[in-house]
Motif scaffolding. Structure first.
Motif, PDB file in Angstrom:
ATOM      1  N   GLU A  18      31.024  13.970 -51.560  1.00 17.60           N
ATOM      2  CA  GLU A  18      31.352  14.205 -52.974  1.00 17.60           C
ATOM      3  C   GLU A  18      31.369  12.885 -53.751  1.00 17.60           C
ATOM      4  OE1 GLU A  18      31.767  16.934 -54.661  1.00 17.60           O
ATOM      5  OE2 GLU A  18      31.476  18.301 -52.984  1.00 17.60           O
ATOM      6  N   HIS A  19      31.844  11.830 -53.106  1.00 10.56           N
ATOM      7  CA  HIS A  19      31.871  10.522 -53.762  1.00 10.56           C
ATOM      8  C   HIS A  19      30.461  10.009 -54.018  1.00 10.56           C
ATOM      9  CE1 HIS A  19      33.623   6.700 -54.963  1.00 10.56           C
ATOM     10  NE2 HIS A  19      32.778   6.075 -54.158  1.00 10.56           N
ATOM     11  N   LEU A  20      29.551  10.266 -53.087  1.00 11.36           N
ATOM     12  CA  LEU A  20      28.167   9.815 -53.265  1.00 11.36           C
ATOM     13  C   LEU A  20      27.437  10.635 -54.321  1.00 11.36           C
ATOM     14  CD1 LEU A  20      27.066   9.227 -49.558  1.00 11.36           C
ATOM     15  CD2 LEU A  20      27.474   7.485 -51.287  1.00 11.36           C
ATOM     16  N   LEU A  21      27.777  11.906 -54.446  1.00 11.88           N
ATOM     17  CA  LEU A  21      27.074  12.793 -55.369  1.00 11.88           C
ATOM     18  C   LEU A  21      27.700  12.854 -56.749  1.00 11.88           C
ATOM     19  CD1 LEU A  21      26.343  15.843 -53.009  1.00 11.88           C
ATOM     20  CD2 LEU A  21      24.817  13.970 -53.619  1.00 11.88           C
TER      21      LEU A  21
ATOM     22  N   GLU B 277      24.388  26.918 -27.783  1.00 11.78           N
ATOM     23  CA  GLU B 277      24.187  28.006 -28.737  1.00 11.78           C
ATOM     24  C   GLU B 277      23.894  27.494 -30.145  1.00 11.78           C
ATOM     25  OE1 GLU B 277      27.690  30.347 -28.585  1.00 11.78           O
ATOM     26  OE2 GLU B 277      27.417  30.943 -26.493  1.00 11.78           O
ATOM     27  N   LYS B 278      24.489  26.371 -30.514  1.00 15.53           N
ATOM     28  CA  LYS B 278      24.363  25.906 -31.898  1.00 15.53           C
ATOM     29  C   LYS B 278      24.489  24.395 -31.945  1.00 15.53           C
ATOM     30  CE  LYS B 278      27.823  26.798 -34.604  1.00 15.53           C
ATOM     31  NZ  LYS B 278      28.786  27.500 -35.471  1.00 15.53           N
ATOM     32  N   VAL B 279      23.758  23.806 -32.876  1.00 10.61           N
ATOM     33  CA  VAL B 279      23.815  22.363 -33.122  1.00 10.61           C
ATOM     34  C   VAL B 279      24.248  22.149 -34.571  1.00 10.61           C
ATOM     35  CG1 VAL B 279      22.491  20.232 -33.310  1.00 10.61           C
ATOM     36  CG2 VAL B 279      22.086  21.774 -31.394  1.00 10.61           C
ATOM     37  N   VAL B 280      25.294  21.365 -34.760  1.00 10.92           N
ATOM     38  CA  VAL B 280      25.814  21.067 -36.106  1.00 10.92           C
ATOM     39  C   VAL B 280      25.485  19.611 -36.430  1.00 10.92           C
ATOM     40  CG1 VAL B 280      27.837  20.990 -37.596  1.00 10.92           C
ATOM     41  CG2 VAL B 280      27.658  22.747 -35.821  1.00 10.92           C
ATOM     42  N   VAL B 281      24.664  19.412 -37.444  1.00  6.44           N
ATOM     43  CA  VAL B 281      24.260  18.073 -37.866  1.00  6.44           C
ATOM     44  C   VAL B 281      25.169  17.643 -39.008  1.00  6.44           C
ATOM     45  CG1 VAL B 281      22.374  16.641 -38.701  1.00  6.44           C
ATOM     46  CG2 VAL B 281      21.890  18.590 -37.212  1.00  6.44           C
ATOM     47  N   HIS B 282      25.802  16.479 -38.887  1.00  2.00           N
ATOM     48  CA  HIS B 282      26.733  15.994 -39.893  1.00  2.00           C
ATOM     49  C   HIS B 282      26.004  15.118 -40.916  1.00  2.00           C
ATOM     50  CE1 HIS B 282      30.710  17.145 -38.027  1.00  2.00           C
ATOM     51  NE2 HIS B 282      29.838  17.504 -37.106  1.00  2.00           N
TER      52      HIS B 282
ATOM     53  N   ALA C  31      30.258  19.515 -41.875  1.00  2.00           N
ATOM     54  CA  ALA C  31      30.962  18.256 -42.148  1.00  2.00           C
ATOM     55  C   ALA C  31      32.454  18.476 -41.982  1.00  2.00           C
ATOM     56  CB  ALA C  31      30.668  17.754 -43.561  1.00  2.00           C
ATOM     57  N   MET C  32      33.134  17.423 -41.566  1.00  2.00           N
ATOM     58  CA  MET C  32      34.590  17.435 -41.519  1.00  2.00           C
ATOM     59  C   MET C  32      35.137  17.094 -42.904  1.00  2.00           C
ATOM     60  SD  MET C  32      35.309  15.687 -37.795  1.00  2.00           S
ATOM     61  CE  MET C  32      34.251  14.277 -38.111  1.00  2.00           C
ATOM     62  N   GLU C  33      36.453  17.208 -43.042  1.00  2.00           N
ATOM     63  CA  GLU C  33      37.052  17.031 -44.366  1.00  2.00           C
ATOM     64  C   GLU C  33      36.810  15.623 -44.920  1.00  2.00           C
ATOM     65  OE1 GLU C  33      41.411  17.564 -46.573  1.00  2.00           O
ATOM     66  OE2 GLU C  33      41.181  17.964 -44.431  1.00  2.00           O
ATOM     67  N   ALA C  34      36.956  14.619 -44.067  1.00  2.86           N
ATOM     68  CA  ALA C  34      36.731  13.238 -44.524  1.00  2.86           C
ATOM     69  C   ALA C  34      35.274  13.036 -44.931  1.00  2.86           C
ATOM     70  CB  ALA C  34      37.120  12.260 -43.424  1.00  2.86           C
ATOM     71  N   GLU C  35      34.337  13.647 -44.204  1.00  4.23           N
ATOM     72  CA  GLU C  35      32.924  13.513 -44.559  1.00  4.23           C
ATOM     73  C   GLU C  35      32.614  14.221 -45.874  1.00  4.23           C
ATOM     74  OE1 GLU C  35      30.831  13.212 -40.172  1.00  4.23           O
ATOM     75  OE2 GLU C  35      31.370  15.175 -40.959  1.00  4.23           O
TER      76      GLU C  35
ATOM     77  N   ILE D 211      26.590  16.660 -33.808  1.00  5.83           N
ATOM     78  CA  ILE D 211      25.884  15.382 -33.919  1.00  5.83           C
ATOM     79  C   ILE D 211      26.570  14.587 -35.017  1.00  5.83           C
ATOM     80  CG2 ILE D 211      23.681  14.261 -34.332  1.00  5.83           C
ATOM     81  CD1 ILE D 211      22.306  16.797 -33.393  1.00  5.83           C
ATOM     82  N   LEU D 212      27.324  13.561 -34.638  1.00  5.94           N
ATOM     83  CA  LEU D 212      28.185  12.833 -35.567  1.00  5.94           C
ATOM     84  C   LEU D 212      27.574  11.535 -36.083  1.00  5.94           C
ATOM     85  CD1 LEU D 212      31.517  13.276 -33.559  1.00  5.94           C
ATOM     86  CD2 LEU D 212      30.723  14.657 -35.481  1.00  5.94           C
ATOM     87  N   ASN D 213      26.708  10.917 -35.290  1.00  2.00           N
ATOM     88  CA  ASN D 213      26.203   9.601 -35.677  1.00  2.00           C
ATOM     89  C   ASN D 213      24.809   9.411 -35.087  1.00  2.00           C
ATOM     90  OD1 ASN D 213      26.104   7.070 -36.816  1.00  2.00           O
ATOM     91  ND2 ASN D 213      28.035   6.373 -35.935  1.00  2.00           N
TER      92      ASN D 213
END
Length: 332
Positions: free
Chosen positions: A176-179, A13-18, A167-171, A54-56
């Motif tokens: 945020e660190h990159l931006l 039904e759905k694809v979540v791209v991280h 994204a998960m919380e750690a991601e 999709i995690l990696n």
């Protein structure tokens, strides 16, 4: 027909791209594609019911002939070695599908998809646009292949499925660190939320313009009539609220007034706090000036007293010296 295919072939039904997948794809494209050609890689992740995360991902050597799109090369041996190493790091991540920087489906994609089917029963084909021209659209499109059975032959065609960026919380912390060097820290969270609302409304307007343009072309008989699309449009219009109802208008006014009251009270509180800080600052400055004035007066008084004592001592020394130098008086 698409719904029957989804049920028969278990289309997700759905694809979540991280975010890590997007960063890897952009890095892959910037390192390899000097001639602005597309790149291909393998997607790793896991499936939870009807949702695929999709995690990696990792890059795979790929070449294709520009003149003949059906001539291409995908190094599946490299993919097998890479996946064996990734499996040692995280055994939960399985081969979910493959990605391409497109930005559109190419004639050889269904053949590449058949190669990836050797490693997973139903691979997800994700197009990641590394040079998006529309800021209102997400840079990913997801597809799965389903068999199209005709009277003469059976072939597979791509079916579009819903995709989103998640994204998960750690991601989220990593993003945020990159931006932190890109995002303006002076902009408040409320401003970000308002900007997101405006962007969403612009996206809605763009889709409504697309619907209106499609209906105009169908009415002018420039496009064939598709009953499935019209059924979906009718469902959309049926879900839209009736803004002419008195109860809805009243509730919207009440909600707006409540929000404006909160904003008004917050502005009053900010003004009162600012005045309070101003008065406190002024009183503090007065106290500091008073202390400084008393200190200066005290130092000046000490200087005067020290000067007076010095002059008195000098006078005493002078008188004693004069007494010693004067000759003694003669007696008659």
């Amino acid at each position: 027909n698409s719904r029957r295919m989804s049920a028969a072939f278990d289309v997700p039904e759905k694809v979540v791209v991280h975010p890590l997948v997007l960063l890897s794809a952009v890095d892959h494209f910037s390192r390899v594609s000097r001639s602005n050609k597309r790149v291909v890689g393998i997607l790793l992740g896991e499936r939870n019911g009807g949702q695929i995360d999709i995690l990696n991902s990792y890059a795979v050597p790929f070449e294709e002939d520009k003149k003949n799109p059906h001539i291409w090369f995908l190094d599946h041996n490299y993919h097998e070695n890479m996946f064996s190493m990734f499996k040692k790091v995280n055994a939960r991540e399985k081969v979910i599908g493959w990605y391409s920087t497109g930005p559109k489906i190419q004639p050889a994609d269904i053949e590449i998809n058949e190669v990836v089917r050797r490693y997973t029963p139903q691979p997800v084909f994700c197009i990641i646009d590394v040079n998006p021209k529309d800021d209102l659209e997400i840079p990913t499109q997801a597809y799965v292949s389903v068999p199209d059975i005709s009277d003469t032959q059976t072939q597979r065609n791509f079916v579009h499925i819903q995709s989103e960026i998640g994204a998960m919380e750690a991601e989220e912390v990593g993003v945020e660190h990159l931006l932190r060097d890109i995002r303006d820290t002076s902009v408040s969270t409320l401003s970000d939320q308002v900007a997101q609302k405006v962007s969403s409304l612009k996206g809605l307007k763009k889709r409504m313009d697309t619907l209106a343009d499609y209906l105009k072309k169908v009415a002018a008989e420039k496009l064939p009539l598709n009953h499935q699309i019209l059924y979906n449009l009718q469902d959309i219009f049926n879900l839209c609220p009736n803004l002419q109802l008195k109860e809805l208008v009243t509730s919207l006014k009440i909600n707006t007034n409540d929000n404006m009251l909160v904003i008004y009270v917050a502005s009053l509180i900010r003004s009162i706090i600012a005045l309070h800080n101003l008065i406190n600052n002024k009183l503090k400055n007065q106290d500091l000036e008073k202390i400084k004035r008393l200190k200066d007066e005290k130092q000046e008084k000490k200087a005067i007293e020290a000067k007076g004592q010095g002059e008195g001592k000098k006078n005493e020394d002078g008188s004693s010296k004069n007494d010693e130098e004067s000759p003694p008086k003669k007696q008659a």
